[in-house]
Write a protein that holds these residues in place. Sequence first.
Motif, mmCIF file in Angstrom:
data_model
loop_
_atom_site.group_PDB
_atom_site.id
_atom_site.type_symbol
_atom_site.label_atom_id
_atom_site.label_comp_id
_atom_site.label_asym_id
_atom_site.label_seq_id
_atom_site.Cartn_x
_atom_site.Cartn_y
_atom_site.Cartn_z
ATOM 1 N N LEU A 81 0.854 -1.188 0.000
ATOM 2 C CA LEU A 81 0.000 0.000 0.000
ATOM 3 C C LEU A 81 0.889 1.236 0.000
ATOM 4 C CD1 LEU A 81 -2.610 -1.076 2.713
ATOM 5 C CD2 LEU A 81 -2.823 -1.269 0.221
ATOM 6 N N ASP A 133 -8.835 5.199 6.443
ATOM 7 C CA ASP A 133 -9.062 4.643 5.112
ATOM 8 C C ASP A 133 -7.929 3.699 4.709
ATOM 9 O OD1 ASP A 133 -11.456 6.006 4.804
ATOM 10 O OD2 ASP A 133 -10.487 7.758 3.913
ATOM 11 N N ILE A 134 -6.719 4.000 5.176
ATOM 12 C CA ILE A 134 -5.594 3.089 4.932
ATOM 13 C C ILE A 134 -5.833 1.784 5.670
ATOM 14 C CG2 ILE A 134 -3.110 2.751 5.186
ATOM 15 C CD1 ILE A 134 -2.837 5.819 5.159
ATOM 16 N N LYS A 144 -8.655 0.505 6.543
ATOM 17 C CA LYS A 144 -9.736 -0.227 5.880
ATOM 18 C C LYS A 144 -9.216 -0.992 4.673
ATOM 19 C CE LYS A 144 -14.208 0.445 3.583
ATOM 20 N NZ LYS A 144 -15.212 1.463 3.135
ATOM 21 N N ALA A 145 -8.363 -0.346 3.873
ATOM 22 C CA ALA A 145 -7.801 -1.008 2.692
ATOM 23 C C ALA A 145 -6.960 -2.214 3.089
ATOM 24 C CB ALA A 145 -6.964 -0.012 1.891
ATOM 25 N N GLU A 167 -9.287 -5.127 4.470
ATOM 26 C CA GLU A 167 -10.020 -5.834 3.418
ATOM 27 C C GLU A 167 -9.152 -6.897 2.763
ATOM 28 O OE1 GLU A 167 -11.268 -2.670 0.905
ATOM 29 O OE2 GLU A 167 -13.068 -2.202 2.084
ATOM 30 N N ARG A 185 -0.559 -0.918 -4.688
ATOM 31 C CA ARG A 185 -1.761 -0.086 -4.795
ATOM 32 C C ARG A 185 -1.493 1.298 -4.224
ATOM 33 N NH1 ARG A 185 -7.588 -0.918 -1.696
ATOM 34 N NH2 ARG A 185 -8.552 1.019 -2.439
ATOM 35 N N LEU A 187 -2.834 4.682 -2.726
ATOM 36 C CA LEU A 187 -4.017 5.139 -1.999
ATOM 37 C C LEU A 187 -4.019 6.667 -2.017
ATOM 38 C CD1 LEU A 187 -3.942 2.726 1.095
ATOM 39 C CD2 LEU A 187 -5.295 2.518 -0.997
ATOM 40 N N GLU A 216 -8.578 9.610 -5.469
ATOM 41 C CA GLU A 216 -8.793 8.287 -6.048
ATOM 42 C C GLU A 216 -10.242 8.122 -6.491
ATOM 43 O OE1 GLU A 216 -7.702 3.635 -4.872
ATOM 44 O OE2 GLU A 216 -7.365 5.267 -3.466
#
Length: 206
Positions: free
Chosen positions: A82, A121-122, A124-125, A128, A141, A143, A148
Motif C-alpha cells: 500500500l 481509510d488506509i 480499511k484497505a 479488506e 496499490r 491510496l 482516487e
Amino acid sequence: AFKGADAAYLMLPPNPVSPDFRGEQDRTTDAIVAAVVAAGLKRAVVLSSIGADQPTGTGPIVGVHVLEQRLKAVPGLSLHILRPSFFLENHFANLPMIKHMGINGGAIRGDVAFPQIATADIAKAAAEVLAKPAFTGVEIRDLLGALENRLANVRTGVERRQALASATPSIWPLTGWISSGYGTRRDPFTGGNDFHPGLDISGSTG
C-alpha cells in the motif's frame, strides 16, 4: 512473531526524534525481514508510501523503499504493498499555529493541490486484503484518498463515452440517400408530427 500466521501487516514505525533516523529504519527493516524469514511467512500487506518507487531523493521515504526491496527478495513471500499519499492527520501538528496565528503554514504552497488520505481509510484497505489473503506475487496499490474517487469517476465517464462511441455508426450502411432525417417529422403512419430518433436511408433494391 509471525509463526503460524496466514498473513501479516508490516510497517516501519516512525521515530522522528531518533538521532539516526535512516539508520534506525534500516535496523528495523533487518528485524522485520529476519522475523518473516524465520516464520516462513507466505503473505504480507506492507505499509509503504507514495514515492517509494524512487531509491533516492525522497527523505525518510527512502526507508520504505528499502523495506519494499528487501521483502521482495524473500523467497516465497507474496506482497500487497500500500502506497498512501499524505496523511490527513499530519495536519494535527499545525493546530497550535492555526489556533494562535490563524494560518496553516508549511513547506507546500497553499495553491498547490496534492492527494491526502485519512489513516482510517488506509486501515480499511489493509483490513479488506488481510481478511481474505489470497494475493500472490507482488501487488502495488496507490491510496490517494478523495482524488482516487474522482479518478474513478473520470474513468467511469470515459468508459461510458468509449462504449457509446463504439456503438455509434460512423459509416453509411449502404449507398443511398437520406429519405427522412433526425428530428421532428410527419409520421408516415399517423400523419401527425412526431419525433424521429434516427436517420432513414433509402437505396436501390437488391
